[in-house]
Design a protein around this motif. Structure first.
Motif, PDB file in Angstrom:
ATOM      1  N   TYR A 160      72.466  91.016   3.111  1.00  0.00           N
ATOM      2  CA  TYR A 160      71.618  90.896   4.297  1.00  0.00           C
ATOM      3  C   TYR A 160      72.272  90.062   5.399  1.00  0.00           C
ATOM      4  CZ  TYR A 160      67.917  92.940   1.508  1.00  0.00           C
ATOM      5  OH  TYR A 160      67.176  93.797   0.746  1.00  0.00           O
ATOM      6  N   LEU A 161      73.566  89.808   5.273  1.00  0.00           N
ATOM      7  CA  LEU A 161      74.268  89.056   6.316  1.00  0.00           C
ATOM      8  C   LEU A 161      74.091  89.767   7.660  1.00  0.00           C
ATOM      9  CD1 LEU A 161      76.268  86.696   6.921  1.00  0.00           C
ATOM     10  CD2 LEU A 161      78.112  88.354   6.561  1.00  0.00           C
TER      11      LEU A 161
ATOM     12  N   HIS B  88      72.525  82.648   5.528  1.00  0.00           N
ATOM     13  CA  HIS B  88      73.147  83.585   4.597  1.00  0.00           C
ATOM     14  C   HIS B  88      74.573  83.175   4.266  1.00  0.00           C
ATOM     15  CE1 HIS B  88      70.031  86.725   5.005  1.00  0.00           C
ATOM     16  NE2 HIS B  88      69.968  86.324   6.259  1.00  0.00           N
TER      17      HIS B  88
ATOM     18  N   CYS C  39      70.699  85.475  -1.287  1.00  0.00           N
ATOM     19  CA  CYS C  39      71.967  84.744  -1.473  1.00  0.00           C
ATOM     20  C   CYS C  39      71.768  83.235  -1.555  1.00  0.00           C
ATOM     21  CB  CYS C  39      72.937  85.081  -0.338  1.00  0.00           C
ATOM     22  SG  CYS C  39      72.412  84.460   1.280  1.00  0.00           S
ATOM     23  N   SER C  40      70.649  82.721  -1.078  1.00  0.00           N
ATOM     24  CA  SER C  40      70.430  81.269  -1.031  1.00  0.00           C
ATOM     25  C   SER C  40      69.061  80.935  -1.589  1.00  0.00           C
ATOM     26  CB  SER C  40      70.551  80.772   0.419  1.00  0.00           C
ATOM     27  OG  SER C  40      71.785  81.140   0.980  1.00  0.00           O
TER      28      SER C  40
ATOM     29  N   CYS D  55      68.085  82.367   2.629  1.00  0.00           N
ATOM     30  CA  CYS D  55      67.817  83.759   2.284  1.00  0.00           C
ATOM     31  C   CYS D  55      67.395  83.848   0.817  1.00  0.00           C
ATOM     32  CB  CYS D  55      69.085  84.567   2.536  1.00  0.00           C
ATOM     33  SG  CYS D  55      69.105  86.187   1.792  1.00  0.00           S
TER      34      CYS D  55
ATOM     35  N   CYS E  86      73.977  76.269  -0.503  1.00  0.00           N
ATOM     36  CA  CYS E  86      73.196  76.532   0.705  1.00  0.00           C
ATOM     37  C   CYS E  86      72.584  75.263   1.283  1.00  0.00           C
ATOM     38  CB  CYS E  86      72.101  77.540   0.388  1.00  0.00           C
ATOM     39  SG  CYS E  86      70.963  77.006  -0.912  1.00  0.00           S
TER      40      CYS E  86
ATOM     41  N   TYR F  48      78.992  80.097   5.481  1.00  0.00           N
ATOM     42  CA  TYR F  48      77.567  80.345   5.699  1.00  0.00           C
ATOM     43  C   TYR F  48      77.291  80.609   7.171  1.00  0.00           C
ATOM     44  CZ  TYR F  48      76.178  79.068   0.968  1.00  0.00           C
ATOM     45  OH  TYR F  48      76.002  79.047  -0.384  1.00  0.00           O
TER      46      TYR F  48
ATOM     47  N   GLU G 222      67.119  82.584   9.196  1.00  0.00           N
ATOM     48  CA  GLU G 222      67.599  82.622   7.823  1.00  0.00           C
ATOM     49  C   GLU G 222      69.083  82.290   7.713  1.00  0.00           C
ATOM     50  OE1 GLU G 222      65.081  85.250   4.815  1.00  0.00           O
ATOM     51  OE2 GLU G 222      66.436  86.405   6.046  1.00  0.00           O
TER      52      GLU G 222
ATOM     53  N   CYS H 166      76.570  88.062   1.416  1.00  0.00           N
ATOM     54  CA  CYS H 166      75.198  88.551   1.248  1.00  0.00           C
ATOM     55  C   CYS H 166      75.049  89.955   1.817  1.00  0.00           C
ATOM     56  CB  CYS H 166      74.216  87.612   1.942  1.00  0.00           C
ATOM     57  SG  CYS H 166      72.500  88.143   1.772  1.00  0.00           S
TER      58      CYS H 166
END
Ligand SMILES: [Zn+2]
Length: 68
Positions: free
Chosen positions: A25-26, A19, A61-62, A58, A41, A4, A17, A23
């Motif tokens: 959006y990482l 992630h 992913c989370s 996020c 998470c 993470y 955030e 993800c």
């Protein structure tokens, strides 16, 4: 277990955030801090709170840790 990361740059609402490594959006390498490996998470967000006052999971992913 997944790796993470927390976003170094806060979102518009002040959130940093959290992630997972897979993800979409990482954040890019220079814009994220590695938190460690966690089974969910929850541990990752708790660790991120040691670095940043305002953190949030996020939505993608989370979602379990996404509160706003
Ligand atoms: Zn994410």
């Amino acid at each position: 277990m997944k790796k993470y990361y927390v976003n170094k740059n806060a979102q518009g609402n002040g959130d940093h955030e959290v992630h997972a490594e897979d993800c979409i959006y990482l954040p890019k390498v220079d814009n994220r801090t590695y938190l460690g490996e966690f089974s969910s998470c929850i541990g990752a967000v708790a660790t991120a709170k040691n670095k940043y006052l305002i953190t949030n999971g996020c939505k993608i992913c989370s979602n379990l840790c996404h509160t706003r």
